[in-house]
Design a protein around this motif. Structure first.
Motif, PDB file in Angstrom:
ATOM      1  N   ASP A  38       0.867  -1.202   0.031  1.00  0.00           N
ATOM      2  CA  ASP A  38      -0.037  -0.057   0.108  1.00  0.00           C
ATOM      3  C   ASP A  38       1.045   1.163   0.033  1.00  0.00           C
ATOM      4  O   ASP A  38       0.562   2.180  -0.685  1.00  0.00           O
ATOM      5  CB  ASP A  38      -0.908   0.127   1.375  1.00  0.00           C
ATOM      6  CG  ASP A  38      -1.942  -1.079   1.065  1.00  0.00           C
ATOM      7  OD1 ASP A  38      -2.401  -1.526   0.118  1.00  0.00           O
ATOM      8  OD2 ASP A  38      -2.518  -1.583   2.314  1.00  0.00           O
ATOM      9  N   VAL A  39       1.927   1.127   0.788  1.00  0.00           N
ATOM     10  CA  VAL A  39       2.865   2.547   0.782  1.00  0.00           C
ATOM     11  C   VAL A  39       3.404   2.612  -0.627  1.00  0.00           C
ATOM     12  O   VAL A  39       3.690   3.681  -1.030  1.00  0.00           O
ATOM     13  CB  VAL A  39       3.877   2.065   1.975  1.00  0.00           C
ATOM     14  CG1 VAL A  39       4.994   3.267   1.819  1.00  0.00           C
ATOM     15  CG2 VAL A  39       3.326   2.171   3.271  1.00  0.00           C
ATOM     16  N   SER A  41       2.163   1.655  -3.370  1.00  0.00           N
ATOM     17  CA  SER A  41       1.151   2.241  -4.505  1.00  0.00           C
ATOM     18  C   SER A  41       1.052   3.796  -4.135  1.00  0.00           C
ATOM     19  O   SER A  41       0.870   4.496  -5.259  1.00  0.00           O
ATOM     20  CB  SER A  41      -0.033   1.457  -4.041  1.00  0.00           C
ATOM     21  OG  SER A  41      -1.157   1.859  -4.755  1.00  0.00           O
ATOM     22  N   LEU A  42       0.958   3.989  -2.902  1.00  0.00           N
ATOM     23  CA  LEU A  42       0.891   5.650  -2.581  1.00  0.00           C
ATOM     24  C   LEU A  42       1.795   6.334  -3.202  1.00  0.00           C
ATOM     25  O   LEU A  42       1.631   7.303  -3.789  1.00  0.00           O
ATOM     26  CB  LEU A  42       0.675   5.716  -1.121  1.00  0.00           C
ATOM     27  CG  LEU A  42       0.782   7.213  -0.482  1.00  0.00           C
ATOM     28  CD1 LEU A  42      -0.553   7.687  -0.873  1.00  0.00           C
ATOM     29  CD2 LEU A  42       0.809   7.127   1.005  1.00  0.00           C
ATOM     30  N   GLN A  45       1.343   7.048  -6.937  1.00  0.00           N
ATOM     31  CA  GLN A  45       0.152   8.009  -7.035  1.00  0.00           C
ATOM     32  C   GLN A  45       0.888   9.343  -6.729  1.00  0.00           C
ATOM     33  O   GLN A  45       0.446  10.142  -7.322  1.00  0.00           O
ATOM     34  CB  GLN A  45      -1.009   7.661  -6.277  1.00  0.00           C
ATOM     35  CG  GLN A  45      -1.757   6.215  -6.423  1.00  0.00           C
ATOM     36  CD  GLN A  45      -2.649   6.236  -5.327  1.00  0.00           C
ATOM     37  OE1 GLN A  45      -3.126   7.119  -4.713  1.00  0.00           O
ATOM     38  NE2 GLN A  45      -3.007   4.749  -5.080  1.00  0.00           N
ATOM     39  N   ILE A  46       1.562   9.504  -5.805  1.00  0.00           N
ATOM     40  CA  ILE A  46       2.173  10.774  -5.536  1.00  0.00           C
ATOM     41  C   ILE A  46       3.302  11.096  -6.569  1.00  0.00           C
ATOM     42  O   ILE A  46       3.175  12.374  -6.869  1.00  0.00           O
ATOM     43  CB  ILE A  46       2.979  10.725  -4.096  1.00  0.00           C
ATOM     44  CG1 ILE A  46       1.999  10.570  -3.122  1.00  0.00           C
ATOM     45  CG2 ILE A  46       3.722  12.019  -4.058  1.00  0.00           C
ATOM     46  CD1 ILE A  46       2.520  10.295  -1.774  1.00  0.00           C
ATOM     47  N   GLY A  61      -0.826  15.152  -0.243  1.00  0.00           N
ATOM     48  CA  GLY A  61      -1.219  13.693  -0.039  1.00  0.00           C
ATOM     49  C   GLY A  61      -0.272  12.827   0.718  1.00  0.00           C
ATOM     50  O   GLY A  61      -0.897  11.995   1.417  1.00  0.00           O
ATOM     51  N   ALA A  62       1.080  13.233   0.813  1.00  0.00           N
ATOM     52  CA  ALA A  62       2.038  12.339   1.452  1.00  0.00           C
ATOM     53  C   ALA A  62       1.875  12.656   2.901  1.00  0.00           C
ATOM     54  O   ALA A  62       2.008  11.873   3.576  1.00  0.00           O
ATOM     55  CB  ALA A  62       3.469  12.708   0.986  1.00  0.00           C
ATOM     56  N   ASN A  65      -1.251  11.022   4.409  1.00  0.00           N
ATOM     57  CA  ASN A  65      -1.321   9.530   4.641  1.00  0.00           C
ATOM     58  C   ASN A  65       0.128   9.074   5.183  1.00  0.00           C
ATOM     59  O   ASN A  65       0.566   8.061   4.476  1.00  0.00           O
ATOM     60  CB  ASN A  65      -1.642   9.127   2.962  1.00  0.00           C
ATOM     61  CG  ASN A  65      -3.072   9.603   2.574  1.00  0.00           C
ATOM     62  OD1 ASN A  65      -4.060   9.062   2.734  1.00  0.00           O
ATOM     63  ND2 ASN A  65      -2.924  10.675   1.633  1.00  0.00           N
ATOM     64  N   PRO A  67       2.164   6.677   6.816  1.00  0.00           N
ATOM     65  CA  PRO A  67       2.173   5.200   7.191  1.00  0.00           C
ATOM     66  C   PRO A  67       2.354   4.633   8.620  1.00  0.00           C
ATOM     67  O   PRO A  67       3.149   4.327   9.110  1.00  0.00           O
ATOM     68  CB  PRO A  67       2.914   4.618   6.136  1.00  0.00           C
ATOM     69  CG  PRO A  67       4.135   5.301   5.989  1.00  0.00           C
ATOM     70  CD  PRO A  67       3.399   6.706   6.101  1.00  0.00           C
ATOM     71  N   HIS A  78       8.319   5.879   2.659  1.00  0.00           N
ATOM     72  CA  HIS A  78       7.609   6.882   2.604  1.00  0.00           C
ATOM     73  C   HIS A  78       8.371   8.354   2.934  1.00  0.00           C
ATOM     74  O   HIS A  78       8.141   9.629   2.337  1.00  0.00           O
ATOM     75  CB  HIS A  78       6.362   6.843   3.513  1.00  0.00           C
ATOM     76  CG  HIS A  78       5.053   8.035   3.493  1.00  0.00           C
ATOM     77  ND1 HIS A  78       4.303   7.786   2.586  1.00  0.00           N
ATOM     78  CD2 HIS A  78       4.934   9.110   4.137  1.00  0.00           C
ATOM     79  CE1 HIS A  78       3.292   8.652   2.378  1.00  0.00           C
ATOM     80  NE2 HIS A  78       3.875   9.367   3.460  1.00  0.00           N
ATOM     81  N   THR A  81       9.902   9.290  -0.127  1.00  0.00           N
ATOM     82  CA  THR A  81       8.851  10.073  -1.138  1.00  0.00           C
ATOM     83  C   THR A  81       8.575  11.492  -0.792  1.00  0.00           C
ATOM     84  O   THR A  81       8.488  12.384  -1.602  1.00  0.00           O
ATOM     85  CB  THR A  81       7.403   9.301  -0.915  1.00  0.00           C
ATOM     86  OG1 THR A  81       7.791   7.845  -1.366  1.00  0.00           O
ATOM     87  CG2 THR A  81       6.486   9.921  -1.777  1.00  0.00           C
TER      88      THR A  81
END
Length: 205
Positions: A38-39, A41-42, A45-46, A61-62, A65, A67, A78, A81
């Motif tokens: 999920d991380v 995938s996020l 998207q970012i 968004g980061a 969300n 984690p 993350h 990111t």
């Protein structure tokens, strides 16, 4: 009758508020578990938002969300990111972006999370996630970007970016630039209760 050696008494056992009398894990707020997939995938998207030029949306968004329920590896991914997003924003756009986020709904909480990531990133130093073993290539963003190659400049470039963001966030918090680093750095992004910009500003006085 033998005399008791009071120097050997564990006084913490007599204190009802001592950590010896309750599990320290209860101090951490409950968080929903999140998988590494999920991380990842996020993060994808970012990066799509970044490619589309929506750097502010990517940053929000980061930060919205984070984690908290992920494992250490997920949190490192993350963090990388978030650092990538911060590096992609022009220096001239930093203050306007922060101002819009701050004035939006939930803006102070978002900037609280940003401050935690800034300290987390600075704690990594030259071992910044995503920058180890990479060099720096000039970009039109106002900052140097990390690209794949050998070398150790990536961590230094990322540190410069984080320090610049820290200055901007500090200035936004009622023009106070100096916060208690130990408390913020001691919170591994989500393990403790929220520390707000107001809290930092009050303790800086």
């Amino acid at each position: 009758m033998s005399l008791q050696n009071y120097r050997l008494i564990n006084i913490d056992k007599l204190d009802p508020e001592s950590s010896s009398n309750f599990p320290v894990s209860t101090l951490s707020p409950p968080v929903a578990p999140i998988s590494s997939a999920d991380v990842q995938s996020l993060a994808g998207q970012i990066r799509q938002l970044l490619r589309g030029g929506d750097t502010e949306g990517a940053l929000r968004g980061a930060l919205e969300n984070a984690p908290y329920g992920g494992d250490d590896r997920s949190k490192e991914v993350h963090l990388a990111t978030v650092v990538e997003i911060l590096q992609s924003i022009k220096q001239s756009d930093m203050s306007p972006v922060l101002s819009r986020i701050y004035k939006s709904e939930g803006g102070t909480e978002i900037l609280d999370v940003l401050m935690k990531y800034l300290y987390k990133g600075m704690a990594h130093g030259s071992q910044m996630p995503g920058s180890s073993g990479k060099s720096v290539s000039p970009q039109p963003t106002g900052f140097s970007q990390v690209v794949s190659r050998g070398g150790g400049e990536g961590g230094g470039a990322a540190m410069s970016v984080l320090l610049s963001w820290h200055e901007k966030v500090g200035y936004l918090a009622d023009n106070r630039e100096h916060y208690p680093v130990v408390e913020a750095a001691g919170d591994p992004v989500g393990s403790c209760g929220p520390i707000t910009l107001g809290d930092w500003a009050d303790k800086a006085e």
